[in-house]
Design a protein around this motif. Structure first.
Motif, PDB file in Angstrom:
ATOM      1  N   PHE A 150       0.842  -1.202   0.000  1.00 33.53           N
ATOM      2  CA  PHE A 150       0.000   0.000   0.000  1.00 33.53           C
ATOM      3  C   PHE A 150       0.872   1.244   0.000  1.00 33.53           C
ATOM      4  CE2 PHE A 150      -2.965  -3.085   1.720  1.00 33.53           C
ATOM      5  CZ  PHE A 150      -4.212  -2.651   1.308  1.00 33.53           C
ATOM      6  N   HIS A 151       0.307   2.315  -0.562  1.00 33.40           N
ATOM      7  CA  HIS A 151       0.985   3.614  -0.572  1.00 33.40           C
ATOM      8  C   HIS A 151       0.092   4.657   0.080  1.00 33.40           C
ATOM      9  CE1 HIS A 151       4.228   2.193  -3.138  1.00 33.40           C
ATOM     10  NE2 HIS A 151       3.294   1.533  -3.813  1.00 33.40           N
ATOM     11  N   LEU A 152       0.719   5.534   0.847  1.00 31.53           N
ATOM     12  CA  LEU A 152      -0.012   6.623   1.488  1.00 31.53           C
ATOM     13  C   LEU A 152      -0.575   7.538   0.414  1.00 31.53           C
ATOM     14  CD1 LEU A 152      -0.779   8.056   4.155  1.00 31.53           C
ATOM     15  CD2 LEU A 152       1.392   9.302   3.973  1.00 31.53           C
ATOM     16  N   LYS A 153      -1.892   7.800   0.475  1.00 34.17           N
ATOM     17  CA  LYS A 153      -2.541   8.618  -0.547  1.00 34.17           C
ATOM     18  C   LYS A 153      -3.076   9.928   0.001  1.00 34.17           C
ATOM     19  CE  LYS A 153      -2.170   7.453  -3.933  1.00 34.17           C
ATOM     20  NZ  LYS A 153      -0.882   7.572  -4.642  1.00 34.17           N
ATOM     21  N   GLY A 154      -3.185  10.070   1.325  1.00 38.31           N
ATOM     22  CA  GLY A 154      -3.700  11.303   1.909  1.00 38.31           C
ATOM     23  C   GLY A 154      -4.293  11.032   3.271  1.00 38.31           C
ATOM     24  N   HIS A 155      -5.185  11.921   3.692  1.00 37.11           N
ATOM     25  CA  HIS A 155      -5.816  11.809   5.013  1.00 37.11           C
ATOM     26  C   HIS A 155      -7.327  11.724   4.866  1.00 37.11           C
ATOM     27  CE1 HIS A 155      -2.187  14.463   6.194  1.00 37.11           C
ATOM     28  NE2 HIS A 155      -1.848  13.201   6.221  1.00 37.11           N
ATOM     29  N   VAL A 156      -7.943  10.953   5.731  1.00 35.23           N
ATOM     30  CA  VAL A 156      -9.398  10.886   5.829  1.00 35.23           C
ATOM     31  C   VAL A 156      -9.759  11.069   7.300  1.00 35.23           C
ATOM     32  CG1 VAL A 156      -9.708   9.404   3.798  1.00 35.23           C
ATOM     33  CG2 VAL A 156      -9.428   8.353   6.060  1.00 35.23           C
ATOM     34  N   TYR A 157     -11.034  11.258   7.540  1.00 34.15           N
ATOM     35  CA  TYR A 157     -11.514  11.375   8.911  1.00 34.15           C
ATOM     36  C   TYR A 157     -12.571  10.309   9.158  1.00 34.15           C
ATOM     37  CZ  TYR A 157      -9.043  15.758   9.281  1.00 34.15           C
ATOM     38  OH  TYR A 157      -8.050  16.711   9.319  1.00 34.15           O
ATOM     39  N   ILE A 158     -12.489   9.698  10.329  1.00 32.81           N
ATOM     40  CA  ILE A 158     -13.506   8.733  10.717  1.00 32.81           C
ATOM     41  C   ILE A 158     -14.273   9.291  11.901  1.00 32.81           C
ATOM     42  CG2 ILE A 158     -12.170   6.755   9.897  1.00 32.81           C
ATOM     43  CD1 ILE A 158     -11.864   6.163  13.045  1.00 32.81           C
ATOM     44  N   ASN A 159     -15.490   8.822  12.058  1.00 35.34           N
ATOM     45  CA  ASN A 159     -16.287   9.162  13.219  1.00 35.34           C
ATOM     46  C   ASN A 159     -16.491   7.862  13.978  1.00 35.34           C
ATOM     47  OD1 ASN A 159     -18.179   9.804  15.115  1.00 35.34           O
ATOM     48  ND2 ASN A 159     -19.392  11.090  13.758  1.00 35.34           N
ATOM     49  N   ASP A 160     -15.816   7.733  15.113  1.00 34.69           N
ATOM     50  CA  ASP A 160     -15.893   6.488  15.872  1.00 34.69           C
ATOM     51  C   ASP A 160     -17.046   6.469  16.864  1.00 34.69           C
ATOM     52  OD1 ASP A 160     -15.049   8.113  17.936  1.00 34.69           O
ATOM     53  OD2 ASP A 160     -13.173   7.049  18.303  1.00 34.69           O
ATOM     54  N   GLY A 161     -17.999   7.367  16.683  1.00 34.84           N
ATOM     55  CA  GLY A 161     -19.146   7.440  17.559  1.00 34.84           C
ATOM     56  C   GLY A 161     -18.958   8.415  18.701  1.00 34.84           C
ATOM     57  N   GLN A 162     -17.713   8.818  18.928  1.00 37.41           N
ATOM     58  CA  GLN A 162     -17.424   9.749  20.013  1.00 37.41           C
ATOM     59  C   GLN A 162     -16.753  11.022  19.515  1.00 37.41           C
ATOM     60  OE1 GLN A 162     -15.130   7.142  22.533  1.00 37.41           O
ATOM     61  NE2 GLN A 162     -16.945   6.428  23.589  1.00 37.41           N
ATOM     62  N   SER A 163     -15.974  10.903  18.447  1.00 37.68           N
ATOM     63  CA  SER A 163     -15.279  12.080  17.916  1.00 37.68           C
ATOM     64  C   SER A 163     -14.879  11.832  16.462  1.00 37.68           C
ATOM     65  CB  SER A 163     -14.041  12.379  18.766  1.00 37.68           C
ATOM     66  OG  SER A 163     -13.148  11.281  18.718  1.00 37.68           O
ATOM     67  N   ARG A 164     -14.465  12.897  15.819  1.00 32.15           N
ATOM     68  CA  ARG A 164     -13.980  12.837  14.439  1.00 32.15           C
ATOM     69  C   ARG A 164     -12.460  12.746  14.498  1.00 32.15           C
ATOM     70  NH1 ARG A 164     -13.077  17.094  10.316  1.00 32.15           N
ATOM     71  NH2 ARG A 164     -13.492  16.140   8.298  1.00 32.15           N
ATOM     72  N   GLU A 165     -11.909  11.681  13.941  1.00 27.88           N
ATOM     73  CA  GLU A 165     -10.490  11.397  14.093  1.00 27.88           C
ATOM     74  C   GLU A 165      -9.771  11.334  12.747  1.00 27.88           C
ATOM     75  OE1 GLU A 165      -8.836  10.991  16.981  1.00 27.88           O
ATOM     76  OE2 GLU A 165     -10.619  11.190  18.233  1.00 27.88           O
ATOM     77  N   LEU A 166      -8.585  11.939  12.697  1.00 30.79           N
ATOM     78  CA  LEU A 166      -7.721  11.918  11.526  1.00 30.79           C
ATOM     79  C   LEU A 166      -7.125  10.525  11.348  1.00 30.79           C
ATOM     80  CD1 LEU A 166      -6.019  13.483   9.319  1.00 30.79           C
ATOM     81  CD2 LEU A 166      -4.281  13.718  11.117  1.00 30.79           C
ATOM     82  N   ARG A 167      -7.103  10.050  10.116  1.00 30.20           N
ATOM     83  CA  ARG A 167      -6.463   8.779   9.783  1.00 30.20           C
ATOM     84  C   ARG A 167      -5.666   8.950   8.491  1.00 30.20           C
ATOM     85  NH1 ARG A 167      -7.509   8.042  14.352  1.00 30.20           N
ATOM     86  NH2 ARG A 167      -8.903   6.487  15.219  1.00 30.20           N
ATOM     87  N   TRP A 168      -4.544   8.261   8.402  1.00 30.85           N
ATOM     88  CA  TRP A 168      -3.793   8.209   7.162  1.00 30.85           C
ATOM     89  C   TRP A 168      -4.437   7.155   6.280  1.00 30.85           C
ATOM     90  CZ3 TRP A 168       2.090   8.357   8.705  1.00 30.85           C
ATOM     91  CH2 TRP A 168       2.389   9.614   9.207  1.00 30.85           C
ATOM     92  N   ALA A 169      -4.623   7.495   5.012  1.00 24.32           N
ATOM     93  CA  ALA A 169      -5.320   6.623   4.060  1.00 24.32           C
ATOM     94  C   ALA A 169      -4.333   6.065   3.033  1.00 24.32           C
ATOM     95  CB  ALA A 169      -6.429   7.399   3.357  1.00 24.32           C
ATOM     96  N   TYR A 170      -4.455   4.779   2.793  1.00 27.89           N
ATOM     97  CA  TYR A 170      -3.538   4.063   1.894  1.00 27.89           C
ATOM     98  C   TYR A 170      -4.348   3.334   0.821  1.00 27.89           C
ATOM     99  CZ  TYR A 170      -0.171   4.602   5.736  1.00 27.89           C
ATOM    100  OH  TYR A 170       0.647   5.097   6.721  1.00 27.89           O
ATOM    101  N   GLN A 171      -3.659   3.059  -0.294  1.00 26.76           N
ATOM    102  CA  GLN A 171      -4.312   2.354  -1.396  1.00 26.76           C
ATOM    103  C   GLN A 171      -3.288   1.489  -2.126  1.00 26.76           C
ATOM    104  OE1 GLN A 171      -5.732   4.930  -4.556  1.00 26.76           O
ATOM    105  NE2 GLN A 171      -7.261   3.444  -5.210  1.00 26.76           N
ATOM    106  N   ILE A 172      -3.776   0.382  -2.636  1.00 29.68           N
ATOM    107  CA  ILE A 172      -3.010  -0.441  -3.578  1.00 29.68           C
ATOM    108  C   ILE A 172      -3.970  -0.908  -4.657  1.00 29.68           C
ATOM    109  CG2 ILE A 172      -3.323  -2.566  -2.240  1.00 29.68           C
ATOM    110  CD1 ILE A 172      -0.578  -3.498  -3.272  1.00 29.68           C
ATOM    111  N   VAL A 173      -3.520  -0.858  -5.899  1.00 28.07           N
ATOM    112  CA  VAL A 173      -4.267  -1.425  -7.022  1.00 28.07           C
ATOM    113  C   VAL A 173      -3.376  -2.523  -7.581  1.00 28.07           C
ATOM    114  CG1 VAL A 173      -5.338  -1.008  -9.253  1.00 28.07           C
ATOM    115  CG2 VAL A 173      -5.419   0.766  -7.491  1.00 28.07           C
ATOM    116  N   ILE A 174      -3.902  -3.729  -7.557  1.00 32.36           N
ATOM    117  CA  ILE A 174      -3.119  -4.896  -7.967  1.00 32.36           C
ATOM    118  C   ILE A 174      -3.495  -5.299  -9.383  1.00 32.36           C
ATOM    119  CG2 ILE A 174      -2.625  -7.321  -7.452  1.00 32.36           C
ATOM    120  CD1 ILE A 174      -3.247  -6.632  -4.505  1.00 32.36           C
TER     121      ILE A 174
END
Length: 174
Positions: A150-174
């Motif tokens: 996988f390669h780092l492609k950017g940042h996304v945010y998740i909502n874990d039910g308590q807060s909005r959290e930054l996550r690093w987003a990765y992708q691979i195309v095989i």
């Protein structure tokens, strides 16, 4: 060598999956991370994954040692990416979430085996685009992710039910 394979999770696996997730929660806490420190993921999350046929377990000699949820198709978490972009705009991808291996088996390369099983299974279903995210400071998971191509492609945010959290987003195309 013991048999290692993946299968769809069943409702009867919920208790052991929950135990493994709780081990993962404790592992993350010991690293000083806030990831999984609330009530997510929980037994209801796992049960829902299984009901939707999106939960998968890794087995070692018929014992559940790992878990991942794999969602085929568009995942709203990945709709908005910041500080980068996806390799394509397709909605035909597999999003990998709740990826965890039992603490008892850390260091035995089972995370790589689970990822390989996921790739093999979904490539057979003609899905070759995979996306995953993790906490910016979750170095062990980042090693699993990048170690599987996988390669780092950017940042996304998740909502874990308590807060909005930054996550690093990765992708691979095989």
């Amino acid at each position: 060598m013991p048999a290692v394979y993946m299968r769809e999770a069943q409702q009867s696996d919920c208790t052991v999956i929950e135990q493994i997730i709780n081990q993962g929660r404790a592992f993350l806490k010991a690293q000083g991370l806030n990831q999984w420190q609330g009530t997510y993921p929980n037994k209801d999350t796992i049960s829902d994954d299984i009901a939707r046929q999106q939960g998968y377990v890794l087995l070692l000699d018929n014992s559940v040692v790992g878990y991942a949820a794999v969602i085929e198709g568009q995942d709203p978490i990945y709709d908005a990416i910041e500080n980068g972009e996806w390799l394509n705009s397709t909605t035909n991808y597999a999003a990998i979430h709740r990826f965890v291996i039992s603490n008892r088996y850390h260091g035995q390369k089972l995370a790589q085996r689970l990822m390989s099983c996921i790739f093999t299974y979904f490539i057979a279903l003609n899905c070759r685009d995979f996306r995953i995210d993790t906490h910016p400071n979750n170095v062990p998971m980042q090693a699993v992710i990048t170690g599987n191509g996988f390669h780092l492609k950017g940042h996304v945010y998740i909502n874990d039910g308590q807060s909005r959290e930054l996550r690093w987003a990765y992708q691979i195309v095989i």
